[in-house]
Enzyme design. Structure first.
Site, PDB file in Angstrom:
ATOM      1  N   PRO A   1       0.825  -1.215   0.000  1.00  0.00           N
ATOM      2  CA  PRO A   1       0.000   0.000   0.000  1.00  0.00           C
ATOM      3  C   PRO A   1       0.853   1.256   0.000  1.00  0.00           C
ATOM      4  O   PRO A   1       1.815   1.361   0.753  1.00  0.00           O
ATOM      5  CB  PRO A   1      -0.827  -0.105   1.290  1.00  0.00           C
ATOM      6  CG  PRO A   1      -0.220  -1.185   2.097  1.00  0.00           C
ATOM      7  CD  PRO A   1       0.662  -2.005   1.215  1.00  0.00           C
ATOM      8  N   GLU A   2       0.539   2.179  -0.866  1.00  0.00           N
ATOM      9  CA  GLU A   2       1.223   3.470  -0.896  1.00  0.00           C
ATOM     10  C   GLU A   2       0.285   4.516  -0.305  1.00  0.00           C
ATOM     11  O   GLU A   2      -0.836   4.217   0.085  1.00  0.00           O
ATOM     12  CB  GLU A   2       1.618   3.803  -2.336  1.00  0.00           C
ATOM     13  CG  GLU A   2       2.611   2.784  -2.896  1.00  0.00           C
ATOM     14  CD  GLU A   2       3.778   3.428  -3.603  1.00  0.00           C
ATOM     15  OE1 GLU A   2       4.175   4.542  -3.223  1.00  0.00           O
ATOM     16  OE2 GLU A   2       4.299   2.812  -4.544  1.00  0.00           O
TER      17      GLU A   2
ATOM     18  N   ARG B   1      19.984  18.532  -1.436  1.00  0.00           N
ATOM     19  CA  ARG B   1      20.364  17.114  -1.349  1.00  0.00           C
ATOM     20  C   ARG B   1      21.486  16.777  -2.327  1.00  0.00           C
ATOM     21  O   ARG B   1      21.494  17.284  -3.449  1.00  0.00           O
ATOM     22  CB  ARG B   1      19.143  16.229  -1.649  1.00  0.00           C
ATOM     23  CG  ARG B   1      18.059  16.311  -0.598  1.00  0.00           C
ATOM     24  CD  ARG B   1      18.461  15.565   0.634  1.00  0.00           C
ATOM     25  NE  ARG B   1      17.800  16.103   1.807  1.00  0.00           N
ATOM     26  CZ  ARG B   1      17.191  15.361   2.725  1.00  0.00           C
ATOM     27  NH1 ARG B   1      17.151  14.061   2.596  1.00  0.00           N
ATOM     28  NH2 ARG B   1      16.628  15.920   3.774  1.00  0.00           N
TER      29      ARG B   1
END
Ligand code: ZN
Length: 303
Positions: free
Chosen positions: A2-3, A171
């Site tokens: 499940p996302e 990042r």
């Protein structure tokens, strides 16, 4: 697995069918399901029994139900106190929260079963692979302490887009790795990362630090769009008092542009979709719409 959109569908179902009800019993049928609850299954059951579910909240793929007691001595049910604690749930790879007739036999994969004092449908945490878990979170009504390190997800009202854009551009990884980093932005799994990158016409290996502020903004807009569409496609299953969060939410297969479609034509330009190995999984992209970035010196920090 499940996302975020599937987990949000479950949250909405819990809000509709469980909030306001008082837990009559919490039976732990498999101790592994409450392994993060350090005091053990007996304490888990005792802590929750008699409490009323006051809400249903989500951050990324975590769900929590703030729970409240009722003031003793009052006639009837008594007054509900403000919720302080919570029941925390993570569905893992195969977890489901199913509502059903309390008289229905338990499937062998039910790990925890909650009954309610109104004798209405019970709630069953079913998890074939037992990677999911439940925990009682003292003081966790607003945000359970064990998930405080997880960044807000893009569908939360307090998602700070400007701050995330700034952190994304600082990042030192590729942009897909950054999207999957739960300390930057939560709830974006492999599927939705690939779909959002395709919409934003960015290759998965593009250095996050090379994105302009505008490109990073477009990428976050694409993430929200993809998650929102998946949510709209999957948002009805709890109506049948049954949710298969592990199954196909209408979005899968029909609306995916690149994920799982190696060799099929890009919906935008017709070029065959390419699959690359990515962190023991895959990254799907269109070689024409999402050209791999040329190697070059990285810009010195966000401009
Ligand atoms: Zn294309």
């Amino acid at each position: 697995m499940p996302e975020l959109p599937e987990v949000e569908v479950v949250r909405q179902g819990l809000e509709r069918h469980v909030v306001g009800r008082t837990i009559g019993s919490a039976q732990v049928l498999h101790p592994r399901a409450v392994r993060r609850h350090a005091a053990g299954p007996g304490d888990f059951s005792a802590a929750l029994t008699g409490l009323t579910v006051a809400g249903a909240r989500r951050r990324g793929k975590y769900l929590w139900l703030p729970v409240a007691g009722r003031t003793p001595g009052a006639a009837g049910d008594g007054l509900l106190s403000p919720a302080e604690d919570a029941l925390l749930a993570h569905l893992g790879m195969s977890g489901q929260l199913l509502l059903g007739d309390p008289g229905r036999p338990l499937s062998p994969h039910v790990r925890v079963r909650f009954t309610f004092t109104d004798s209405g449908p019970d709630l069953r945490f079913t998890d074939q692979r037992t990677f999911g878990h439940l925990a009682f979170a003292p003081g966790g009504a607003v945000l359970p302490p064990m998930i405080a390190h997880i960044a807000p997800d893009p569908l939360e009202p307090d998602f700070d887009e400007a701050a995330v854009i700034g952190r994304l551009r600082s990042r030192r990884t590729g942009v897909k790795s950054a999207l999957l980093d739960q300390s930057l932005i939560s709830g974006v799994g492999n599927i939705y990362a690939d779909e959002a990158l395709w919409r934003a016409r960015l290759h998965w290996a593009t250095p996050a630090a090379s994105l302009s502020r505008a490109a990073a903004g477009r990428l976050l807009a694409a993430v929200r769009e993809v998650l929102g569409e998946a949510l709209a496609a999957g948002g009805t299953s709890f109506d049948r008092l049954y949710v298969n969060v592990n199954g196909e939410s209408g979005y899968f297969g029909r609306s995916l542009a690149v994920y799982g479609r190696e060799g099929e034509p890009c919906p935008r330009c017709g070029t065959p979709i390419r699959r690359d190995p990515f962190m023991n999984r895959s990254a799907y992209s269109c070689p024409a719409c999402q050209p791999r970035p040329r190697r070059r010196a990285r810009r010195a920090g966000p401009a």
